[in-house]
Design a protein around this motif. Structure first.
Motif, PDB file in Angstrom:
ATOM      1  N   THR A 183       8.093 -26.293  -5.005  1.00  0.00           N
ATOM      2  CA  THR A 183       6.888 -27.058  -4.723  1.00  0.00           C
ATOM      3  C   THR A 183       7.269 -28.288  -3.919  1.00  0.00           C
ATOM      4  O   THR A 183       8.220 -28.999  -4.273  1.00  0.00           O
ATOM      5  CB  THR A 183       6.207 -27.507  -6.032  1.00  0.00           C
TER       6      THR A 183
ATOM      7  N   ALA B 177      10.085 -25.501   3.364  1.00  0.00           N
ATOM      8  CA  ALA B 177       8.750 -25.998   3.026  1.00  0.00           C
ATOM      9  C   ALA B 177       8.413 -27.185   3.913  1.00  0.00           C
ATOM     10  O   ALA B 177       9.308 -27.884   4.410  1.00  0.00           O
ATOM     11  CB  ALA B 177       8.679 -26.401   1.558  1.00  0.00           C
TER      12      ALA B 177
ATOM     13  N   THR C 131       0.272 -27.916   2.952  1.00  0.00           N
ATOM     14  CA  THR C 131       1.628 -27.412   2.758  1.00  0.00           C
ATOM     15  C   THR C 131       1.834 -26.021   3.336  1.00  0.00           C
ATOM     16  O   THR C 131       0.899 -25.215   3.434  1.00  0.00           O
ATOM     17  CB  THR C 131       1.991 -27.375   1.268  1.00  0.00           C
ATOM     18  N   ASN C 132       3.069 -25.760   3.708  1.00  0.00           N
ATOM     19  CA  ASN C 132       3.547 -24.420   4.053  1.00  0.00           C
ATOM     20  C   ASN C 132       4.832 -24.188   3.269  1.00  0.00           C
ATOM     21  O   ASN C 132       5.700 -25.063   3.233  1.00  0.00           O
ATOM     22  CB  ASN C 132       3.834 -24.290   5.546  1.00  0.00           C
ATOM     23  N   ILE C 133       4.942 -23.019   2.655  1.00  0.00           N
ATOM     24  CA  ILE C 133       6.106 -22.684   1.859  1.00  0.00           C
ATOM     25  C   ILE C 133       6.650 -21.336   2.337  1.00  0.00           C
ATOM     26  O   ILE C 133       5.880 -20.384   2.540  1.00  0.00           O
ATOM     27  CB  ILE C 133       5.762 -22.556   0.356  1.00  0.00           C
TER      28      ILE C 133
ATOM     29  N   LYS D 216       8.306 -19.148  -2.402  1.00  0.00           N
ATOM     30  CA  LYS D 216       6.930 -19.379  -2.854  1.00  0.00           C
ATOM     31  C   LYS D 216       6.808 -18.998  -4.329  1.00  0.00           C
ATOM     32  O   LYS D 216       7.312 -17.969  -4.759  1.00  0.00           O
ATOM     33  CB  LYS D 216       5.963 -18.565  -2.005  1.00  0.00           C
ATOM     34  N   GLY D 217       6.147 -19.857  -5.074  1.00  0.00           N
ATOM     35  CA  GLY D 217       6.003 -19.636  -6.509  1.00  0.00           C
ATOM     36  C   GLY D 217       7.120 -20.241  -7.327  1.00  0.00           C
ATOM     37  O   GLY D 217       7.009 -20.363  -8.554  1.00  0.00           O
ATOM     38  N   ARG D 218       8.214 -20.652  -6.658  1.00  0.00           N
ATOM     39  CA  ARG D 218       9.340 -21.276  -7.355  1.00  0.00           C
ATOM     40  C   ARG D 218       9.560 -22.712  -6.896  1.00  0.00           C
ATOM     41  O   ARG D 218       9.974 -23.558  -7.700  1.00  0.00           O
ATOM     42  CB  ARG D 218      10.621 -20.475  -7.115  1.00  0.00           C
TER      43      ARG D 218
ATOM     44  N   GLY E 275       8.181 -17.696   2.238  1.00  0.00           N
ATOM     45  CA  GLY E 275       7.923 -16.613   1.305  1.00  0.00           C
ATOM     46  C   GLY E 275       9.023 -16.420   0.276  1.00  0.00           C
ATOM     47  O   GLY E 275       8.764 -16.030  -0.867  1.00  0.00           O
TER      48      GLY E 275
END
Length: 115
Positions: free
Chosen positions: A68, A49, A57-59, A64-66, A61
């Motif tokens: 932050t 991230a 931000t860039n996360i 992502k969703g887990r 794949g």
């Protein structure tokens, strides 16, 4: 020179949470972005991230969703909140700071997800 000090790693059960912190010090003026990478045994270091000073931000794949990422510019500290952790998240997590044209790295903090 920029110094990066990570904290917050440890052992957690699958499904658990951890929050990593990385505090920057030294010649921090000019840092444009900070982020996290990780490296599992036998694997190459991979991007997790990234966040700019302005909060963009860039996360990856895979998280992502887990996971932050957030930044406190006043404290020059970046955080990685990791939820719903999986065994495959086990790795050494490294903090990164981008101060063009240089990149700086922390010493790494171990995250182990295991029952």
């Amino acid at each position: 020179q920029v110094q990066l000090v990570e904290s917050g790693g440890g052992l957690v059960q699958p499904g658990g949470s951890l929050r990593l912190s990385c505090a920057a010090s030294g010649s921090i003026f000019g840092i444009t972005a900070m982020g996290w990478y990780r490296q599992a045994p036998g694997n190459e270091r991979e991007f997790v991230a990234r966040i700019t000073r302005l909060g963009s931000t860039n996360i990856a794949g895979s998280v992502k969703g887990r996971f932050t990422i957030s930044i406190d510019n006043a404290k020059n500290t970046v955080y990685l909140q990791m939820d719903s952790l999986k065994p495959e998240d086990t790795a050494v997590y490294y903090c990164n700071a981008h101060l063009p044209p240089a990149e700086y790295w922390g010493q790494g903090t171990q995250v182990t997800v295991s029952s």
